[in-house]
Motif scaffolding. Structure first.
Motif, PDB file in Angstrom:
ATOM      1  N   ALA A  47     -58.678 -38.949  28.798  1.00 45.83           N
ATOM      2  CA  ALA A  47     -59.595 -38.906  29.944  1.00 45.83           C
ATOM      3  C   ALA A  47     -60.633 -37.800  29.753  1.00 45.83           C
ATOM      4  O   ALA A  47     -61.816 -37.980  30.078  1.00 45.83           O
ATOM      5  CB  ALA A  47     -58.812 -38.684  31.232  1.00 45.83           C
ATOM      6  N   LEU A  48     -60.211 -36.656  29.213  1.00 46.77           N
ATOM      7  CA  LEU A  48     -61.140 -35.557  28.954  1.00 46.77           C
ATOM      8  C   LEU A  48     -62.140 -35.954  27.868  1.00 46.77           C
ATOM      9  O   LEU A  48     -63.330 -35.606  27.955  1.00 46.77           O
ATOM     10  CB  LEU A  48     -60.376 -34.305  28.540  1.00 46.77           C
ATOM     11  CG  LEU A  48     -61.225 -33.070  28.225  1.00 46.77           C
ATOM     12  CD1 LEU A  48     -62.086 -32.685  29.424  1.00 46.77           C
ATOM     13  CD2 LEU A  48     -60.334 -31.906  27.798  1.00 46.77           C
ATOM     14  N   ALA A  49     -61.664 -36.685  26.859  1.00 45.16           N
ATOM     15  CA  ALA A  49     -62.571 -37.160  25.801  1.00 45.16           C
ATOM     16  C   ALA A  49     -63.633 -38.087  26.388  1.00 45.16           C
ATOM     17  O   ALA A  49     -64.816 -37.999  26.042  1.00 45.16           O
ATOM     18  CB  ALA A  49     -61.776 -37.867  24.711  1.00 45.16           C
ATOM     19  N   ASP A  50     -63.221 -38.985  27.280  1.00 44.23           N
ATOM     20  CA  ASP A  50     -64.179 -39.878  27.943  1.00 44.23           C
ATOM     21  C   ASP A  50     -65.216 -39.080  28.737  1.00 44.23           C
ATOM     22  O   ASP A  50     -66.425 -39.345  28.668  1.00 44.23           O
ATOM     23  CB  ASP A  50     -63.451 -40.839  28.888  1.00 44.23           C
ATOM     24  CG  ASP A  50     -62.778 -41.990  28.160  1.00 44.23           C
ATOM     25  OD1 ASP A  50     -63.128 -42.240  26.993  1.00 44.23           O
ATOM     26  OD2 ASP A  50     -61.916 -42.643  28.758  1.00 44.23           O
ATOM     27  N   LYS A  51     -64.726 -38.108  29.512  1.00 42.70           N
ATOM     28  CA  LYS A  51     -65.618 -37.289  30.341  1.00 42.70           C
ATOM     29  C   LYS A  51     -66.600 -36.513  29.461  1.00 42.70           C
ATOM     30  O   LYS A  51     -67.807 -36.439  29.765  1.00 42.70           O
ATOM     31  CB  LYS A  51     -64.788 -36.323  31.191  1.00 42.70           C
ATOM     32  CG  LYS A  51     -65.622 -35.420  32.074  1.00 42.70           C
ATOM     33  CD  LYS A  51     -64.737 -34.474  32.880  1.00 42.70           C
ATOM     34  CE  LYS A  51     -65.581 -33.532  33.741  1.00 42.70           C
ATOM     35  NZ  LYS A  51     -64.717 -32.583  34.508  1.00 42.70           N
ATOM     36  N   THR A  52     -66.101 -35.957  28.376  1.00 41.91           N
ATOM     37  CA  THR A  52     -66.950 -35.172  27.477  1.00 41.91           C
ATOM     38  C   THR A  52     -67.984 -36.053  26.794  1.00 41.91           C
ATOM     39  O   THR A  52     -69.128 -35.647  26.592  1.00 41.91           O
ATOM     40  CB  THR A  52     -66.089 -34.447  26.430  1.00 41.91           C
ATOM     41  OG1 THR A  52     -65.082 -33.675  27.093  1.00 41.91           O
ATOM     42  CG2 THR A  52     -66.932 -33.530  25.560  1.00 41.91           C
ATOM     43  N   TYR A  55     -73.641 -35.719  26.733  1.00 38.84           N
ATOM     44  CA  TYR A  55     -74.155 -35.813  25.360  1.00 38.84           C
ATOM     45  C   TYR A  55     -74.317 -34.445  24.714  1.00 38.84           C
ATOM     46  O   TYR A  55     -73.951 -34.244  23.553  1.00 38.84           O
ATOM     47  CB  TYR A  55     -75.493 -36.562  25.364  1.00 38.84           C
ATOM     48  CG  TYR A  55     -76.124 -36.688  24.002  1.00 38.84           C
ATOM     49  CD1 TYR A  55     -75.692 -37.665  23.097  1.00 38.84           C
ATOM     50  CD2 TYR A  55     -77.155 -35.835  23.606  1.00 38.84           C
ATOM     51  CE1 TYR A  55     -76.266 -37.779  21.845  1.00 38.84           C
ATOM     52  CE2 TYR A  55     -77.731 -35.940  22.354  1.00 38.84           C
ATOM     53  CZ  TYR A  55     -77.291 -36.912  21.479  1.00 38.84           C
ATOM     54  OH  TYR A  55     -77.863 -37.019  20.230  1.00 38.84           O
ATOM     55  N   ARG A  56     -74.858 -33.486  25.457  1.00 36.88           N
ATOM     56  CA  ARG A  56     -75.100 -32.165  24.889  1.00 36.88           C
ATOM     57  C   ARG A  56     -73.792 -31.462  24.524  1.00 36.88           C
ATOM     58  O   ARG A  56     -73.675 -30.840  23.458  1.00 36.88           O
ATOM     59  CB  ARG A  56     -75.895 -31.301  25.874  1.00 36.88           C
ATOM     60  CG  ARG A  56     -77.326 -31.773  26.092  1.00 36.88           C
ATOM     61  CD  ARG A  56     -78.055 -30.877  27.089  1.00 36.88           C
ATOM     62  NE  ARG A  56     -78.209 -29.528  26.571  1.00 36.88           N
ATOM     63  CZ  ARG A  56     -79.206 -29.136  25.781  1.00 36.88           C
ATOM     64  NH1 ARG A  56     -80.136 -29.982  25.431  1.00 36.88           N
ATOM     65  NH2 ARG A  56     -79.274 -27.890  25.371  1.00 36.88           N
ATOM     66  N   LYS A  57     -72.795 -31.577  25.386  1.00 40.86           N
ATOM     67  CA  LYS A  57     -71.512 -30.924  25.098  1.00 40.86           C
ATOM     68  C   LYS A  57     -70.830 -31.568  23.901  1.00 40.86           C
ATOM     69  O   LYS A  57     -70.310 -30.868  23.021  1.00 40.86           O
ATOM     70  CB  LYS A  57     -70.597 -30.993  26.324  1.00 40.86           C
ATOM     71  CG  LYS A  57     -69.269 -30.280  26.122  1.00 40.86           C
ATOM     72  CD  LYS A  57     -68.430 -30.271  27.385  1.00 40.86           C
ATOM     73  CE  LYS A  57     -67.130 -29.515  27.162  1.00 40.86           C
ATOM     74  NZ  LYS A  57     -66.292 -29.488  28.380  1.00 40.86           N
ATOM     75  N   TRP A  58     -70.805 -32.899  23.864  1.00 40.62           N
ATOM     76  CA  TRP A  58     -70.161 -33.602  22.743  1.00 40.62           C
ATOM     77  C   TRP A  58     -70.843 -33.228  21.425  1.00 40.62           C
ATOM     78  O   TRP A  58     -70.184 -32.937  20.433  1.00 40.62           O
ATOM     79  CB  TRP A  58     -70.232 -35.116  22.964  1.00 40.62           C
ATOM     80  CG  TRP A  58     -69.482 -35.902  21.948  1.00 40.62           C
ATOM     81  CD1 TRP A  58     -69.901 -36.245  20.688  1.00 40.62           C
ATOM     82  CD2 TRP A  58     -68.159 -36.451  22.077  1.00 40.62           C
ATOM     83  NE1 TRP A  58     -68.938 -36.968  20.027  1.00 40.62           N
ATOM     84  CE2 TRP A  58     -67.858 -37.105  20.854  1.00 40.62           C
ATOM     85  CE3 TRP A  58     -67.221 -36.454  23.104  1.00 40.62           C
ATOM     86  CZ2 TRP A  58     -66.648 -37.770  20.648  1.00 40.62           C
ATOM     87  CZ3 TRP A  58     -66.008 -37.106  22.892  1.00 40.62           C
ATOM     88  CH2 TRP A  58     -65.735 -37.754  21.678  1.00 40.62           C
ATOM     89  N   THR A  59     -72.179 -33.214  21.449  1.00 41.45           N
ATOM     90  CA  THR A  59     -72.933 -32.881  20.237  1.00 41.45           C
ATOM     91  C   THR A  59     -72.673 -31.446  19.816  1.00 41.45           C
ATOM     92  O   THR A  59     -72.507 -31.158  18.618  1.00 41.45           O
ATOM     93  CB  THR A  59     -74.439 -33.099  20.477  1.00 41.45           C
ATOM     94  OG1 THR A  59     -74.662 -34.450  20.888  1.00 41.45           O
ATOM     95  CG2 THR A  59     -75.240 -32.825  19.209  1.00 41.45           C
ATOM     96  N   ARG A  60     -72.613 -30.525  20.776  1.00 40.29           N
ATOM     97  CA  ARG A  60     -72.337 -29.125  20.466  1.00 40.29           C
ATOM     98  C   ARG A  60     -70.960 -28.975  19.815  1.00 40.29           C
ATOM     99  O   ARG A  60     -70.802 -28.228  18.831  1.00 40.29           O
ATOM    100  CB  ARG A  60     -72.427 -28.283  21.737  1.00 40.29           C
ATOM    101  CG  ARG A  60     -72.228 -26.784  21.487  1.00 40.29           C
ATOM    102  CD  ARG A  60     -72.563 -25.950  22.720  1.00 40.29           C
ATOM    103  NE  ARG A  60     -71.705 -26.286  23.853  1.00 40.29           N
ATOM    104  CZ  ARG A  60     -72.111 -26.930  24.930  1.00 40.29           C
ATOM    105  NH1 ARG A  60     -73.370 -27.338  25.028  1.00 40.29           N
ATOM    106  NH2 ARG A  60     -71.276 -27.181  25.931  1.00 40.29           N
TER     107      ARG A  60
END
Length: 279
Positions: free
Chosen positions: A210-215, A219-224
């Motif tokens: 669920a945290l992976a989905d939210k992250t 886009y900016r957080k996932w990319t970082r």
């Protein structure tokens, strides 16, 4: 655990009104690669379950593109060369302490993939280098695994729970066709034979998913997180690894690389000598 969570996700999608599905679920393509030795009955049973879920989910028009399941047979290095660079989330979910999480997860991190996994094997080293906050860590740590196993074996605790039970029920009642070959495996882990504490870790695994989905929606957080993983994965370079093997295990000394001649005539003589050696 992976295929059990995929089934749970499928059941969740089905239970959600069609008009709300796209806002509640991040589309997923779940690839599971592997093979089973001829005598490895449990592994073959699990592969049967995976392919049965694949057939059901991928042919359910009500799901659309929200979920796809792919079993990749005979996963090998050649397949990994294509898959690893394209992967956004890599799963390394072996039980802590089994040392079953190997170096492939390092390759995923180097290629910008994020890891969802337990603190087992190479995941521990990766977390030390890139930080747990750049991974999706779940599950019991090594020190607690034996305690959970003892409680399960003694029947002191029931870790199945309603959500996991709904998954078992769906498999048992034929939602995915005839999967009777895997029923024995499922019954065993529900009655004290859950050596890998699948039932216990399942719920923190759902939380990590669920945290992976939210992250992923950020886009900016996932990319970082992905860039941080790449930038801090230099420790896992094959150059460093080979150098350590040479000094610590093989006792091999480095050979100096000769400096190329700067004079054109000397270079030509060098190439001519090389050609003679090759012939």
């Amino acid at each position: 655990m992976n295929i059990l969570s995929i089934i749970f996700r499928y059941l969740q999608i089905l239970a959600t009104p069609v008009s709300e599905r796209s806002s509640k679920f991040v589309p997923r393509v779940c690839m599971i690669g592997g093979k089973a030795a001829p005598g490895y009955a449990n592994a073959k049973a699990i592969i049967k379950l995976i392919t049965a879920v694949q057939d059901t989910v991928n042919n359910d028009p009500s799901i659309g593109d929200l979920l796809k399941v792919i079993f990749l047979p005979n996963y090998n290095v050649s397949a990994a060369q294509v898959i690893v660079p394209a992967t956004e989330l890599s799963q390394h979910i072996s039980t802590a302490g089994t040392e079953a999480s190997g170096t492939s997860n390092m390759k995923f991190v180097m290629n910008g993939g994020l890891i969802i996994g337990t603190m087992d094997g190479a995941n521990v080293e990766i977390a030390e280098e890139i930080g747990e906050d750049n991974m999706f860590i779940f599950g019991e740590r090594v020190e607690g695994v034996n305690k959970i196993r003892a409680e399960l074996a003694a029947g002191k605790r029931n870790y199945v729970g309603s959500r996991l039970q709904s998954v078992f029920d769906a498999i048992m009642d034929g939602t995915f066709g005839d999967c009777s070959i895997v029923h024995g495996v499922l019954e065993a882990i529900q009655t004290g034979g859950d050596h890998y504490i699948t039932c216990f870790d399942f719920y923190s695994y759902l939380e990590a998913q669920a945290l992976a989905d939210k992250t992923y929606r950020d886009y900016r957080k996932w990319t970082r997180m992905a860039i941080t993983g790449i930038a801090k994965s230099g420790f896992f370079s094959s150059d460093r690894t080979i150098a350590e093997y040479c000094s610590d295990i093989w006792d091999v000394k480095p050979v100096p690389i000769p400096t190329p001649p700067t004079n054109a005539a000397s270079r030509n003589r060098s190439f001519a000598n090389l050609a003679e050696v090759a012939n």
